[in-house]
Design a protein around this motif. Structure first.
Motif, PDB file in Angstrom:
ATOM      1  N   ASN B 100       0.829  -1.203   0.000  1.00 18.10           N
ATOM      2  CA  ASN B 100       0.000   0.000   0.000  1.00 18.10           C
ATOM      3  C   ASN B 100       0.862   1.251   0.000  1.00 18.10           C
ATOM      4  OD1 ASN B 100      -2.385  -1.470   0.108  1.00 18.10           O
ATOM      5  ND2 ASN B 100      -2.334  -1.590   2.340  1.00 18.10           N
ATOM      6  N   SER B 101       0.478   2.229  -0.820  1.00 17.67           N
ATOM      7  CA  SER B 101       1.181   3.514  -0.789  1.00 17.67           C
ATOM      8  C   SER B 101       0.449   4.435   0.188  1.00 17.67           C
ATOM      9  CB  SER B 101       1.237   4.121  -2.187  1.00 17.67           C
ATOM     10  OG  SER B 101      -0.061   4.447  -2.625  1.00 17.67           O
ATOM     11  N   MET B 102       1.046   5.592   0.434  1.00 17.27           N
ATOM     12  CA  MET B 102       0.543   6.489   1.487  1.00 17.27           C
ATOM     13  C   MET B 102      -0.946   6.837   1.350  1.00 17.27           C
ATOM     14  SD  MET B 102       2.125   7.364   4.119  1.00 17.27           S
ATOM     15  CE  MET B 102       1.136   7.880   5.488  1.00 17.27           C
ATOM     16  N   PRO B 103      -1.433   7.203   0.162  1.00 19.12           N
ATOM     17  CA  PRO B 103      -2.863   7.545   0.073  1.00 19.12           C
ATOM     18  C   PRO B 103      -3.773   6.361   0.441  1.00 19.12           C
ATOM     19  CG  PRO B 103      -1.691   8.258  -1.901  1.00 19.12           C
ATOM     20  CD  PRO B 103      -0.737   7.408  -1.118  1.00 19.12           C
ATOM     21  N   ILE B 104      -3.276   5.134   0.245  1.00 19.33           N
ATOM     22  CA  ILE B 104      -4.065   3.944   0.593  1.00 19.33           C
ATOM     23  C   ILE B 104      -3.986   3.700   2.102  1.00 19.33           C
ATOM     24  CG2 ILE B 104      -4.345   1.456   0.195  1.00 19.33           C
ATOM     25  CD1 ILE B 104      -2.899   1.974  -2.560  1.00 19.33           C
ATOM     26  N   LEU B 105      -2.764   3.813   2.627  1.00 22.68           N
ATOM     27  CA  LEU B 105      -2.570   3.599   4.069  1.00 22.68           C
ATOM     28  C   LEU B 105      -3.422   4.554   4.904  1.00 22.68           C
ATOM     29  CD1 LEU B 105       1.314   3.297   4.070  1.00 22.68           C
ATOM     30  CD2 LEU B 105      -0.276   1.463   4.628  1.00 22.68           C
ATOM     31  N   SER B 106      -3.534   5.775   4.422  1.00 18.13           N
ATOM     32  CA  SER B 106      -4.256   6.770   5.219  1.00 18.13           C
ATOM     33  C   SER B 106      -5.760   6.682   5.010  1.00 18.13           C
ATOM     34  CB  SER B 106      -3.753   8.168   4.870  1.00 18.13           C
ATOM     35  OG  SER B 106      -4.005   8.442   3.512  1.00 18.13           O
ATOM     36  N   GLY B 107      -6.199   5.716   4.214  1.00 22.49           N
ATOM     37  CA  GLY B 107      -7.637   5.488   4.056  1.00 22.49           C
ATOM     38  C   GLY B 107      -8.314   6.395   3.045  1.00 22.49           C
ATOM     39  N   ILE B 109      -7.809   6.395  -0.360  1.00 20.56           N
ATOM     40  CA  ILE B 109      -8.119   5.651  -1.588  1.00 20.56           C
ATOM     41  C   ILE B 109      -7.960   4.166  -1.271  1.00 20.56           C
ATOM     42  CG2 ILE B 109      -7.552   5.402  -4.048  1.00 20.56           C
ATOM     43  CD1 ILE B 109      -5.990   8.018  -3.901  1.00 20.56           C
ATOM     44  N   ASP B 110      -8.757   3.340  -1.935  1.00 19.17           N
ATOM     45  CA  ASP B 110      -8.577   1.888  -1.766  1.00 19.17           C
ATOM     46  C   ASP B 110      -7.527   1.387  -2.737  1.00 19.17           C
ATOM     47  OD1 ASP B 110     -10.478   1.566   0.215  1.00 19.17           O
ATOM     48  OD2 ASP B 110     -12.107   1.505  -1.253  1.00 19.17           O
TER      49      ASP B 110
END
Lengths: 593, 189
Positions: B100-107, B109-110
């Protein structure tokens, strides 16, 4: 023996083979690996990290004057820092041969601008070579040193990222032992006072004339006649990019020695082909000369004047499109921006700083530049190495003139402070502004991949040395208010910021905690014995999914949107504990690693 | 004819060691070889790529858009990010592995769904669970070398003496498991 080497490894190899005995640099992408590789020739070559590029070049100038073959390496913007000694060394000339490697960054992969340092060769009136691959990088070091000695001048080798960081096959040879020349006092040569420099200035014109003749006859500049409908003039990596696109359907003038340019050869080539393309990165350095000679050509008017001129860029300019590519659903790709690592000591500090109102944050060059981005939004600007403190000073003085209550917080790393931040701090103390200055001391030069610096206690070649006391240095600069804190302790960060912002005089906050990727020295083991020894874990029962911890921006944390719970990836977490301190329900605890 | 291999992944996945062994092997086999990498900031976790070109005489060290014969993705989403560098008839080797990249980790984007299907509909795609196979071999870190094995098979480079290259370039205690990984990567498909 044949080896597959990067351009940077080849430069180091070339210096070794050519009998270089002294080298100095300040790390900077894409040049860093040159000195790192030279350091491996310990015993034959003394390789040093200098605090900045000006100091590196000056040390190398000294080695040359003392009679040794010597080399300095730096990224393109580093030459700006080193320009002062360069321009006058171009007057005095050398004793032992001296070469300066400038690693330019077309495309700005890891830089703040894409200046074309070929202009420096012309500006300083010194010879320049431009390798196109690793073999040329290696052999041009020797050629540059020979030119330097034969024409009594420093020489410049202009690399670019693709040449520095691409590997190609290189034939390696043995080292040539070059006897260090005698040093003879000669004030008319080395004292650049007006009476003497005016004479040196005249000699430069004679030297340039001789180098022009060399440029026209040297095989570093050569013509390949193929089909004469199209002729391509190029230098550096662009030569191979052009060959990829045109192959043997065009003729080439390949330029390896580019200051002064070989005007006769350019003329001969342009007269021999129907259509001339000039392919070079970045400025129209060759193109301008072609036009001055009266030939029409397509260069930066036709190809993009910025970025790399890779084969697809050339193709697009020529044919309006690249090779056919697969169309795909762009929604299937989420950006992967660089982030501060899990456990980065900058996180705690910028998490707290980003919460402050009515402050302007003057930033600098380092991993911490990422603090400008989400979730910290804790940086207003950055410019160049060491500038945060001095730009911050100017901003604060004007705010104060207007009775604006805004306060300036200037931030920079330990290595950046040693680089040129010290002078800036003198400015703050001497001219009495009330900025808050923060030295983010992560005990290493981080972003370029962990190089020793004057604060780490070790030299490039691994010998133990004096460790500069930052707090003592700050005090000596005239700063009265100094505090050192652990940036992972959010209460300590908050307290230090409150304290500094309440002062009417300038202050310095030193955050002292090692980069988690640093290989610990004996002293680090003692001082930070408890660092990175634990992991944070989330108690899923207690977690309310509020995302407070996620807002620290740590890549070890993951919010499961369905479950509404956060988990921590064990393999990433090093137990810095920043997330633990911001959890409102104390759902995060620590376990031994 | 120059061949182009594009290796992509996330910092820390071992793309550099895999491409180093590959280039040394190609050179030992008598090919002209060029390789290009872009590395800047030293942080963990960014997108990384290694571009390898080999043949009788290689010109550009850089693979251009629409120019790769194979795209080897150490992470699924990275395969999508780089697919426009693949030739229309190029092949994809994709590690069935998500980071997971940062935008995914932070919830925000899926992680995108259906990447393997999208890849398979666009190009001949070989899916490998390199992480699973690496764990079976007893060391999750040899994921990269299993993918190297897959490259060797796909590009028909079995004639190169990979054992010798591994012995000369890998720490003695890790040679055996890496040799197993190279073999494993060649028998998975």
């Amino acid at each position: 023996m044949k080896k597959l080497l990067t351009g940077n490894e080849a430069i180091a190899r070339g210096a070794y083979e050519a009998g270089v005995v002294f080298a100095s640099a300040y790390p900077g992408t894409p040049s860093t690996e040159i000195l790192q590789n030279l350091a491996d020739y310990k015993g034959d070559i003394l390789a040093e990290w200098a605090p900045n590029e000006k100091v590196a070049l000056e040390a190398v100038i000294g080695a040359s004057i003392a009679g040794a073959r010597s080399l300095a390496a730096m990224k393109h913007v580093g030459v700006n820092v080193a320009a002062d000694p360069l321009f006058t060394f171009a007057y005095t000339g050398v004793n032992g041969g001296m070469v300066l490697i400038s690693a330019d960054e077309p495309g700005q992969h890891s830089s703040q601008n894409e200046q074309d340092n070929r202009n420096y060769a012309k500006f300083a009136k010194i010879p320049m070579l431009e390798p196109a691959d690793s073999q040329e990088a290696k052999s041009m070091v020797k050629t540059a040193l020979e030119i330097s000695e034969a024409y009594n001048t420093p020489a410049l080798i202009r690399m670019t990222t693709r040449v520095c960081h691409s590997k190609s096959i290189v034939e390696c040879n043995d080292r040539e032992e070059i006897v260090i020349k005698a040093y003879v006092k000669n004030i008319e040569k080395y004292m650049a006072v007006p009476d003497f420099s005016r004479k040196m200035r005249v000699k430069i014109e004679e030297r340039t004339k001789a180098l022009m003749e060399f440029s026209n006859r040297t095989e570093l500049n050569y013509i390949q006649w193929n089909n004469r409908k199209i002729g391509v003039i190029s230098s550096g990596a662009c030569y191979y990019f052009a060959r990829e696109v045109f192959g043997d359907t065009a003729s080439y003038l390949k330029l390896g020695f580019t200051n002064p340019l070989p005007l006769n050869k350019i003329k001969e080539f342009c007269e021999g082909v129907e259509k001339v393309y000039v392919l070079e990165e970045n400025d129209p350095y060759i193109e301008d000369q072609v036009r001055i000679l009266g030939f029409d050509c397509d260069g930066n008017n036709f190809f993009p004047p910025y970025g790399e001129k890779t084969p697809d860029v050339i193709r697009k300019a020529l044919y309006g499109k690249t090779n056919a590519t697969i169309e795909y659903d762009k929604n299937k790709v989420v950006p992967r921006p660089p982030t501060l690592c899990a456990g980065c000591p900058h996180r705690g500090f910028f998490y707290e700083l980003g919460k402050r109102k009515n402050i302007m944050i003057s930033g600098d060059i380092g991993c911490y530049s990422l603090a400008f981005a989400e979730p910290y939004n804790a940086m207003d600007l950055n410019m160049c190495m060491g500038a945060s403190i001095s730009i911050g000073h100017g901003v604060q003085q004007v705010f104060n003139m207007k009775d604006d209550p805004m306060r300036v917080v200037s931030v920079l790393g330990d290595s950046t402070f040693f680089h040129t931040g010290i002078n800036s701090l003198l400015e703050v103390a001497y001219n009495k502004s009330n900025t808050v200055n923060v030295i983010l001391d992560n005990r290493i030069t981080g972003m370029t991949g962990h190089q020793e610096n004057p604060g780490t206690g070790y030299t490039l070649q691994g010998s133990k040395t004096v460790e500069i006391d930052i707090a003592g240095l700050v005090k000596a600069c005239g700063i009265k208010h100094i505090v050192t804190i652990n940036p992972n302790d959010l209460k300590a960060v908050k307290k230090a910021l409150d304290w500094a912002l309440a002062l009417e005089e300038a202050s310095v906050i030193i955050t002292r905690w090692p980069c988690l990727l640093k290989k610990f020295s004996e002293q680090d083991n003692e001082e930070f014995s408890h660092a990175f020894q634990s992991k944070c874990v989330v108690d899923k029962e207690k977690c309310i999914g509020c995302s407070a911890c996620i807002r620290t921006g740590c890549p070890a944390l993951f919010l499961d949107k369905n479950e509404k719970k956060v988990s921590i990836r064990e393999e990433q977490c090093v137990g810095c504990g920043v997330c633990l301190q911001v959890c409102p329900v104390k759902a995060i605890g620590k376990v031994e690693a | 004819m120059t061949k182009s291999i594009l290796l992509v992944g996330v910092g820390g996945q071992g793309t550099i060691l895999a491409s180093k062994l590959l280039t040394i092997g190609l050179m030992a086999a008598g090919y002209d070889v060029k390789m290009s990498e872009i590395h800047g900031m030293s942080q963990r976790g960014g997108s990384v790529s290694s571009q390898i070109r080999y043949g009788e005489k290689v010109e550009s060290p850089v693979i251009e858009a629409g120019g790769a014969d194979i795209l080897v993705a150490f992470e699924k989403m990275e395969a999508m990010r780089w697919i426009d560098y693949l030739k229309l008839d190029g092949k994809v080797i994709v590690n069935d592995y998500e980071i997971n990249s940062m935008p995914i980790l932070s919830g925000k984007i899926d992680y995108p769904k259906g990447i393997i299907d999208e890849l398979s509909s666009k190009a001949q795609t070989i899916v490998i669970n390199a992480a699973g196979h690496a764990e079976q071999l007893g060391n999750s870190k040899v994921m990269n070398i299993i993918l190297l094995g897959a490259i060797i098979k796909t590009m028909g480079l079995e004639h190169i003496d990979w054992e010798k290259i591994a012995r000369e370039n890998i720490k003695a205690s890790l040679v055996d498991i890496n040799l197993e990984a190279i073999k494993k990567g060649q028998v998975l498909f």
